[in-house]
Write an enzyme that holds these catalytic residues in place. Structure first.
Site, short mmCIF file in Angstrom:
data_model
loop_
_atom_site.label_atom_id
_atom_site.label_comp_id
_atom_site.label_asym_id
_atom_site.label_seq_id
_atom_site.Cartn_x
_atom_site.Cartn_y
_atom_site.Cartn_z
N LYS A 8 23.32 21.17 -27.50
CA LYS A 8 22.49 20.12 -28.12
C LYS A 8 22.35 18.96 -27.13
O LYS A 8 23.01 17.93 -27.25
CB LYS A 8 23.16 19.69 -29.44
CG LYS A 8 22.19 19.26 -30.51
CD LYS A 8 22.87 19.19 -31.85
CE LYS A 8 22.20 18.21 -32.79
NZ LYS A 8 20.79 18.40 -33.02
N1 PMP Z 1 17.37 23.42 -34.34
C1 PMP Z 1 17.27 22.23 -33.70
C2 PMP Z 1 16.39 22.12 -32.52
C3 PMP Z 1 18.00 21.12 -34.17
O1 PMP Z 1 17.91 19.94 -33.56
C4 PMP Z 1 18.82 21.27 -35.31
C5 PMP Z 1 19.59 20.09 -35.84
N2 PMP Z 1 20.85 20.00 -35.21
C6 PMP Z 1 18.89 22.52 -35.93
C7 PMP Z 1 18.15 23.57 -35.42
C8 PMP Z 1 19.77 22.73 -37.11
O2 PMP Z 1 21.12 22.70 -36.70
P1 PMP Z 1 22.29 22.31 -37.70
O3 PMP Z 1 22.11 23.14 -38.90
O4 PMP Z 1 23.53 22.65 -36.94
O5 PMP Z 1 22.15 20.87 -37.96
#
Ligand code: PMP
Length: 296
Positions: A154
């Site tokens: 991320k």
């Molecule tokens: N894809 C992207 C590009 C994101 O930024 C997020 C948010 N973190 C998600 C998917 C969903 O991830 P999560 O369920 O871990 O928040």
């Protein structure tokens, strides 16, 4: 909206006023998007303040840092403790938690820094994409090529892609973008994963060009527990013709229905789809009312 004069943030070991938390003009992260972050939610449950899947989020923060070579000197336990402390200091129970690992050192060279910094902020945030089923459009922007960047990390810089795609979709009158991968398969939204339903089964993109969301994994576990088949596979936007419904998942967005993708209008209103059933189970889980998928 995010802070006022009473808000405290955690910055490199101290709890300080949000108004005093600054970053130098020559910080490497500011210039190059070389930072990583997490988005985590805490819920006000019958058992008190509860951070949902703190371990998974902080494991991913550690993974993201190591994927780009950014030092992070806090253990998962320490990060979790700081999160609870910061919530308490700001009198928040139902809140969004944003840890950001970054490089504040003045460093304009394109090499990894030798020291890392940590900011953590908390704020009250309603469901990121609202409650109303969304009208999506396939974005002209693709997700970043996974051979160019560690796409499962991320990384802040990846979010330039998200901001550009989301703004472009909104500029054309849609609620949100749906991005394809470099091969033309549906990948995900700018900040959430995508699922569709057909013949009583769910489908979602496999790992490779997506952030494998913690909410996505939780929904897959909840679906399988409920006897709903989930298949991870590559699919093109045309496959959405004939789908019964669709939804997106993310920590900030939680579970949100999709009404349409360009000219494809899903057969059923979200409330009548498997997505709505899973959204209910997700709420029960984050509120600590059920425990099964929590263990995974
Ligand atoms: N894809 C992207 C590009 C994101 O930024 C997020 C948010 N973190 C998600 C998917 C969903 O991830 P999560 O369920 O871990 O928040």
């Amino acid at each position: 909206m995010y802070f006022d004069s009473n808000t405290l943030v955690f910055l490199d070991g101290d709890y300080i006023s949000a108004e005093q938390a600054t970053c130098g003009a020559y910080a490497q992260s500011l210039h190059y998007g070389y930072a990583v972050f997490e988005g985590i939610r805490a819920y006000h449950t019958a058992q008190g303040t509860r951070i949902f899947k703190a371990r998974e989020h902080y494991e991913r923060l550690h993974y993201s840092c190591s994927a780009i070579g950014l030092p992070l000197n806090y253990s998962i336990e320490e990060l979790t403790e700081i999160s609870y402390d910061l919530l308490a200091k700001n009198n928040l129970t139902d809140a969004y938690i944003r840890p950001l690992a970054f490089a504040a050192t003045p460093h304009m060279t394109l090499t990894t820094p030798t020291t890392g910094n940590l900011l953590m902020a908390v704020w009250k945030w309603d469901k990121y994409l609202g409650n109303k089923s969304l009208r999506l459009t396939v974005s002209p922007y693709e997700r970043p090529n996974p051979k160019a960047v560690p796409i499962e990390a991320k990384v802040s810089g990846h979010y330039a892609n998200s901001i550009i795609a989301s703004s472009e979709a909104k500029g054309r009158g849609f609620d949100e973008a749906l991005l394809l991968d470099m091969n033309g398969y549906v990948a995900e939204g700018p900040g959430a994963n995508f699922f569709f339903e057909r013949d009583g089964e769910l489908f979602t993109a496999p790992g490779g060009s997506i952030l494998r969301g913690i909410t996505r994994n939780t929904i897959i576990d909840l679906a399988r527990e409920a006897g709903i088949k989930v298949t991870e596979k590559f699919f093109r936007p045309e496959e959405l013709q004939g789908a019964t419904g669709a939804f997106m998942t993310g920590t900030a967005a939680e579970v949100i229905g999709i009404a349409s993708v360009d000219d494809v209008v899903f057969e059923k209103p979200f409330e009548e789809t498997l997505g709505a059933q899973l959204a209910e189970r997700y709420t029960a889980l984050v509120m600590g009312e059920t425990v099964a998928a929590e263990a995974s």
